[in-house]
Design a protein around this motif. Structure first.
Motif, PDB file in Angstrom:
ATOM      1  N   ILE A   1      31.571 -14.052   1.845  1.00 47.38           N
ATOM      2  CA  ILE A   1      32.192 -12.817   1.394  1.00 47.38           C
ATOM      3  C   ILE A   1      32.103 -11.780   2.509  1.00 47.38           C
ATOM      4  CG2 ILE A   1      30.045 -12.006   0.307  1.00 47.38           C
ATOM      5  CD1 ILE A   1      31.772 -10.649  -1.839  1.00 47.38           C
ATOM      6  N   TYR A   2      33.160 -10.970   2.630  1.00 45.03           N
ATOM      7  CA  TYR A   2      33.190  -9.898   3.624  1.00 45.03           C
ATOM      8  C   TYR A   2      32.886  -8.567   2.943  1.00 45.03           C
ATOM      9  CZ  TYR A   2      35.407 -13.500   6.432  1.00 45.03           C
ATOM     10  OH  TYR A   2      35.677 -14.672   7.100  1.00 45.03           O
ATOM     11  N   LYS A   3      32.431  -7.615   3.739  1.00 42.67           N
ATOM     12  CA  LYS A   3      31.927  -6.383   3.125  1.00 42.67           C
ATOM     13  C   LYS A   3      32.996  -5.590   2.372  1.00 42.67           C
ATOM     14  CE  LYS A   3      32.030  -3.875   7.543  1.00 42.67           C
ATOM     15  NZ  LYS A   3      31.193  -3.234   8.565  1.00 42.67           N
ATOM     16  N   HIS A   4      34.279  -5.734   2.773  1.00 39.36           N
ATOM     17  CA  HIS A   4      35.311  -5.012   2.025  1.00 39.36           C
ATOM     18  C   HIS A   4      35.551  -5.637   0.648  1.00 39.36           C
ATOM     19  CE1 HIS A   4      37.809  -8.277   3.726  1.00 39.36           C
ATOM     20  NE2 HIS A   4      38.578  -8.079   2.693  1.00 39.36           N
ATOM     21  N   GLN A   5      34.919  -6.799   0.397  1.00 40.96           N
ATOM     22  CA  GLN A   5      35.052  -7.468  -0.898  1.00 40.96           C
ATOM     23  C   GLN A   5      33.818  -7.269  -1.785  1.00 40.96           C
ATOM     24  OE1 GLN A   5      35.592 -11.392   0.812  1.00 40.96           O
ATOM     25  NE2 GLN A   5      37.814 -11.317   0.538  1.00 40.96           N
ATOM     26  N   PHE A   6      32.880  -6.465  -1.344  1.00 38.95           N
ATOM     27  CA  PHE A   6      31.627  -6.302  -2.086  1.00 38.95           C
ATOM     28  C   PHE A   6      31.837  -5.737  -3.486  1.00 38.95           C
ATOM     29  CE2 PHE A   6      28.382  -6.056   1.658  1.00 38.95           C
ATOM     30  CZ  PHE A   6      28.659  -7.377   1.928  1.00 38.95           C
ATOM     31  N   ARG A   7      32.935  -5.037  -3.695  1.00 37.26           N
ATOM     32  CA  ARG A   7      33.171  -4.492  -5.037  1.00 37.26           C
ATOM     33  C   ARG A   7      33.406  -5.585  -6.073  1.00 37.26           C
ATOM     34  NH1 ARG A   7      37.836  -3.473  -2.079  1.00 37.26           N
ATOM     35  NH2 ARG A   7      39.820  -4.216  -2.955  1.00 37.26           N
ATOM     36  N   TYR A   8      33.657  -6.810  -5.586  1.00 36.61           N
ATOM     37  CA  TYR A   8      33.865  -7.937  -6.494  1.00 36.61           C
ATOM     38  C   TYR A   8      32.585  -8.716  -6.781  1.00 36.61           C
ATOM     39  CZ  TYR A   8      38.766  -7.151  -5.246  1.00 36.61           C
ATOM     40  OH  TYR A   8      39.991  -6.582  -5.030  1.00 36.61           O
ATOM     41  N   LEU A   9      31.478  -8.290  -6.230  1.00 39.51           N
ATOM     42  CA  LEU A   9      30.241  -9.055  -6.373  1.00 39.51           C
ATOM     43  C   LEU A   9      29.858  -9.302  -7.840  1.00 39.51           C
ATOM     44  CD1 LEU A   9      28.014  -7.685  -3.472  1.00 39.51           C
ATOM     45  CD2 LEU A   9      28.648 -10.085  -3.863  1.00 39.51           C
TER      46      LEU A   9
END
Length: 423
Positions: free
Chosen positions: A262-270
């Protein structure tokens, strides 16, 4: 040459657990074939497409059914993935379905004999699967043969259950690595398999024995259901941090370990990702490569909440592994310590940024090798790749190479050996 066994696609409608089979349209079309059918060519074309995508050969009809069973995530297959046999009434429903599927796998349509021969003795083009790795493809081909040879419904059930125990089911069973794709609603995440995974193992990483031992111990504790920590691998560039994580997954894939990058711009999907993983029998590493944050980036707050501190508890089958060149992950500035106009308590600003790193219970440092260690890495790689050159000449060239290629590191040593191979 073939005994024509009747089959109606309505049998598929009688399945209780194994609904919505992969390739179901193709399976139904094949079951409906007879000498008066006008879509024989279309059906066989679809089967050949599946064979090309998955690198199939042999009994193409049985292969496609075996693939459908390997992919079908239902109550029974998910209950038996990685752990094997389960108890309860679900077994009665499973036997009901396996009786139907066992009949289907022996079906032979009443069509042209030459076409039948090619379907049941299909010779592929020799290419590997585009969608699963070769090892998994070969295991599915073996599953196909085993299911065809099963002498009873119970034996059929035992064979597929053993497959689920060995590999799992669906995309998590047939793949070891995954990436995140944002959903069309921008609120959910899709977990997508990565089919081409670098085959690096811990023995391929020269040196760093203490680091590898720490990483292995933590991972084995996790796999064995013991307490384990989120892990941060930090240190100099090119020292094998990312390769170590890849190696861990390759080493323990057969024990149910999977990795999701996972990339940091996708962290909202964690949170959504964890929700998708929590009830599966695999162990998941959520992997963040080259993790660092600039002062203006706020995505680290999503990560902090998942690591520790949020109301939601991280599932016990999930750990987070990250690599970074920064120990504290978030760049500190002198202003953090000197500005008091905007922040009444400047210490709070610094502590907030440092607390992210502190939430990784296991921190492993990878430093650049010294001269002796670098030379050892070079010579070990040269031996592994059969470089026919005097050791002193290899080291002399390697020392010149590192001066213009980022200094002494495992990466520059590997690049140097690649250069020698090209000569």
């Amino acid at each position: 040459m073939y005994s024509i066994k009747a089959c109606k696609d309505s049998k598929i409608d009688d399945l209780i657990l194994y609904r919505d089979l992969k390739f179901e349209d193709t399976i139904r079309m094949f079951c409906a074939l007879d000498k008066n059918s006008n879509n024989v060519s279309k059906t066989i074309s679809k089967m050949i497409e599946v064979a090309g995508e998955y690198g199939l050969h042999g009994n193409l009809w049985a292969n496609i059914l075996a693939l459908a069973l390997a992919y079908n995530e239902n109550v029974y297959s998910k209950a038996t993935e990685i752990v094997g046999e389960t108890s309860g009434s679900i077994n009665t429903f499973a036997i009901h379905d396996f009786k139907i599927l066992r009949e289907l796998i022996h079906f032979v349509p009443n069509i042209n004999g030459d076409l039948l021969k090619e379907i049941y003795h299909y010779e592929g083009n020799g290419r590997d699967s585009k969608l699963v790795n070769t090892r998994v493809r070969d295991r599915i081909l073996r599953l196909s043969k085993q299911l065809t040879e099963a002498n009873s419904d119970n034996e059929f059930k035992d064979i597929i259950t053993e497959f689920y125990k060995e590999y799992g089911v669906g995309k998590f069973g047939l793949n070891k690595a995954f990436r995140i794709e944002e959903g069309t609603d921008l609120k959910t995440a899709n977990i997508i398999p990565i089919t081409r995974v670098e085959h690096v193992y811990l023995n391929d990483i020269i040196g760093y024995d203490i680091q590898k031992k720490k990483l292995t111990y933590n991972t084995e504790s996790f796999i064995n259901g013991k307490p384990a920590n989120n892990c941060l691998l930090y240190g100099d560039a090119g020292t094998g941090k990312s390769s170590s994580v890849k190696a861990i997954v390759n080493e323990y894939y057969d024990k149910g370990l999977r990795i999701i990058e996972i990339y940091k711009h996708q962290f909202r999907y964690l949170s959504d990702i964890l929700e998708q993983l929590k009830d599966r029998n695999y162990k998941f590493i959520i992997y963040m490569d080259d993790l660092s944050f600039e002062e203006s980036e706020l995505e680290y707050k999503y990560l902090k909440a998942i690591l520790e501190g949020g109301f939601g508890r991280r599932p016990e089958n999930v750990l987070i592994y990250a690599t970074s060149n920064r120990r504290h992950l978030i760049r500190e500035s002198f202003r953090d310590k000197t500005e008091t106009d905007e922040e009444l308590h400047t210490r709070d600003t610094v502590e907030e940024k440092l607390s992210l790193s502190a939430r990784f219970g296991e921190k492993i440092y990878y430093g650049s090798p010294d001269k002796r260690e670098f030379n050892s890495i070079v010579l070990a790689l040269a031996k592994k790749h059969n470089i026919d050159m005097d050791e002193s000449e290899i080291l002399a060239k390697a020392n010149m190479w590192e001066l213009s290629h980022g200094g002494m590191s495992g990466r520059s040593a590997t690049q140097f050996i690649t250069y020698l191979q090209s000569q």
